[in-house]
Scaffold this active site. Structure first.
Site, PDB file in Angstrom:
ATOM      1  CB  CYS A 197       5.594   4.382  20.476  1.00 21.32           C
ATOM      2  SG  CYS A 197       6.382   5.117  21.862  1.00 21.32           S
ATOM      3  CB  THR A 250      12.741  -9.708 -11.090  1.00 20.15           C
ATOM      4  OG1 THR A 250      13.993  -9.218 -11.843  1.00 20.15           O
ATOM      5  CG2 THR A 250      13.090 -11.520 -11.020  1.00 20.15           C
ATOM      6  CB  SER A 257      -1.729  -2.954   0.986  1.00 16.12           C
ATOM      7  OG  SER A 257      -0.705  -4.189   2.132  1.00 16.12           O
ATOM      8  N   GLY A 258      -1.596  -6.350  -0.077  1.00 20.61           N
ATOM      9  CA  GLY A 258      -2.035  -7.730   0.314  1.00 20.61           C
ATOM     10  C   GLY A 258      -2.105  -8.167   1.917  1.00 20.61           C
ATOM     11  CD  GLN A 261      -7.033  -1.033   6.719  1.00 19.10           C
ATOM     12  OE1 GLN A 261      -8.034  -2.126   7.128  1.00 19.10           O
ATOM     13  NE2 GLN A 261      -5.803  -1.361   7.455  1.00 19.10           N
ATOM     14  N   GLY A 293       0.796  -1.251   0.008  1.00 17.06           N
ATOM     15  CA  GLY A 293       0.039  -0.226  -0.298  1.00 17.06           C
ATOM     16  C   GLY A 293       0.938   1.459   0.342  1.00 17.06           C
TER      17      GLY A 293
HETATM   18  N1  PLP Z   1      -3.282   2.578   3.552  1.00 15.86           N
HETATM   19  C1  PLP Z   1      -3.571   2.495   5.118  1.00 15.86           C
HETATM   20  C2  PLP Z   1      -5.273   2.704   4.619  1.00 15.86           C
HETATM   21  C3  PLP Z   1      -3.475   1.273   5.350  1.00 15.86           C
HETATM   22  O1  PLP Z   1      -4.171   1.047   6.708  1.00 15.86           O
HETATM   23  C4  PLP Z   1      -2.466   0.727   5.010  1.00 15.86           C
HETATM   24  C5  PLP Z   1      -1.344   0.118   6.123  1.00 15.86           C
HETATM   25  O2  PLP Z   1      -1.682  -0.114   7.551  1.00 15.86           O
HETATM   26  C6  PLP Z   1      -1.124   1.283   4.322  1.00 15.86           C
HETATM   27  C7  PLP Z   1      -2.134   2.093   2.943  1.00 15.86           C
HETATM   28  C8  PLP Z   1       0.119   0.793   4.152  1.00 15.86           C
HETATM   29  O3  PLP Z   1       0.457  -0.346   3.542  1.00 15.86           O
HETATM   30  P1  PLP Z   1       1.593  -1.132   3.463  1.00 15.86           P
HETATM   31  O4  PLP Z   1       1.594  -1.674   4.942  1.00 15.86           O
HETATM   32  O5  PLP Z   1       0.854  -2.240   2.694  1.00 15.86           O
HETATM   33  O6  PLP Z   1       2.714  -0.628   3.122  1.00 15.86           O
END
Ligand code: PLP
Length: 393
Positions: free
Chosen positions: A325, A237, A199-200, A179, A71
């Protein structure tokens, strides 16, 4: 101890069918997808099947899907890519104040390069106001980037309306659907999206793999430079096994999405109502907004979220706070402060996110574990005793 995992917005386990689909690509079908021999062609076929499966999840065309490392890369690629392909005349982006850092920090980096960014506020449920969006558009606006589902609240933004506004203004429209992809139906065509990130590891595929939908005709500068893989959009690749896993996960999500959503939202509501009725002064955040079926976020005044997470973990229950944090201090979540929570309440908020394998028995157990842990922490909290003493009738 049987551990209960209610942190699926952080990550999901790899589905066993996904793992089965991936395994041959580590051994028998290990070839480089760019090689012309049979080893390579088997890998290529795995990659192209996955592209079709991911496209199918979004109602996109396979050639509009580029595989990325996740993501974060997809968000960066979409935003930097559109900006870098522009002539430089369009220097304004619009986003919201509750985006994931993958979008927020990208926008901030562009601000340092001289671009203007409007961060739209949201209401108490985490929803942007469409009039604010309309008013924010300027002659030099290049891109609107608004997330579909918020990772902390689950709040869903009105993508169809945003897509209409963006199309009328002739502005590119990107959404971070990390999400929501796999949880809800997404049709990139009817939503008039130009770019979408997923995101996978949020949809039962492995970590380190993701995808970017790039609508045909979108002017996007490549992000990495190298070979001609993925038509030059994403050289390097291909991570064939992970791509195959993402494809399988997309296929599974496509098939099970509606029934999963129904079952999971019933369990989520049971958890949310059960916690609110058992724990005095607790409040659910964004409960009035359209939400992803699996997410609930609850404030338990008088407790420190981090302390509750640790107490729950000791009892075998995994969930999370939105707090990050940084430099030793626990910063309140930017999402919760954006919906109007004071810092003390933002720090007292917990996210529970259910998943495909969550059972009713686990929710019943959580309804015992969480109230007991909150009560115990509140007994140690001088602020809660003062607050509640002041409100005792
Ligand atoms: N965008 C959102 C809304 C997310 O919740 C997250 C991960 O928590 C990401 C982007 C980032 O994705 P990735 O962990 O695959 O880089």
């Amino acid at each position: 101890m049987n551990r209960i995992y209610l942190d699926h917005n952080a990550t999901t386990p790899v589905d066993s069918a996904v793992l089965d689909a991936m395994l041959p690509f580590f051994s028998r079908d290990f070839g480089n997808a760019s090689s012309i021999h049979t080893f390579g062609q088997r890998a290529r076929s795995g990659v192209e099947t996955a592209r079709e499966q991911v496209a199918g999840l979004l109602n996109a065309r396979p050639q509009e899907i580029v595989f990325t490392s996740g993501g974060t890369e997809s968000d960066n690629h979409a935003i930097f890519g559109v900006v870098n392909a522009g002539s430089g005349a369009l220097k304004h982006l619009i986003t919201t104040s509750i985006e994931h850092e993958a979008v927020l920090n990208t926008c901030q980096a562009l601000e340092k390069q001289g671009l203007a960014v409007t961060y739209l506020p949201v209401d108490g449920n985490g929803l942007l106001n469409l009039d604010d969006l309309r008013k924010a558009i300027r002659a030099e606006t290049l891109l609107i980037t608004v997330m579909h589902a918020n990772n902390e609240l689950g709040t869903l933004q009105p993508l169809a309306e945003i897509g209409r506004i963006a199309a009328e203004a002739d502005v590119y429209f990107h959404t971070d659907a990390v999400q929501s992809a796999g949880k809800l139906a997404i049709d990139v065509e009817s939503l008039q999206l130009d770019l979408l990130s997923l995101s996978g590891h949020k949809l039962y595929a492995p970590k380190g793999i993701g995808a970017l939908f790039i609508k045909g005709g979108t002017r996007l500068r490549q992000f990495l430079y190298g070979g001609h893989h993925q038509r030059g959009f994403r050289p390097g690749t291909e991570n064939v096994a992970a791509i195959v896993g993402l494809g399988k996960a997309a296929e599974l999500a496509h098939a099970a999405r509606t029934s999963d959503a129904q079952r999971i939202s019933t369990l989520r509501d049971k958890l949310e109502h059960g916690l609110l009725s058992r724990i005095p002064d607790s409040r659910a955040n964004a409960a009035d907004a359209p939400r992803t079926p699996n997410t609930c976020n609850i404030t338990f005044p008088g407790i420190e979220g981090e302390a509750l997470i640790i107490a729950l973990d000791l009892k075998g229950l995994a969930c999370s706070t939105g707090a990050a944090c940084s430099s030793g201090a626990v910063e309140p979540s930017h999402v919760l402060t954006a919906i109007g929570l004071p810092a003390s309440e933002a720090r007292a908020s917990i996210r529970f996110s259910l998943g495909r394998h969550t059972t009713e028995a686990e929710i019943v157990a959580a309804l015992e574990i969480v109230p007991a842990a909150v009560a115990q922490l509140r007994q140690l909290s001088p602020t809660y005793r003062t607050e509640s003493a002041n409100t005792v009738k």
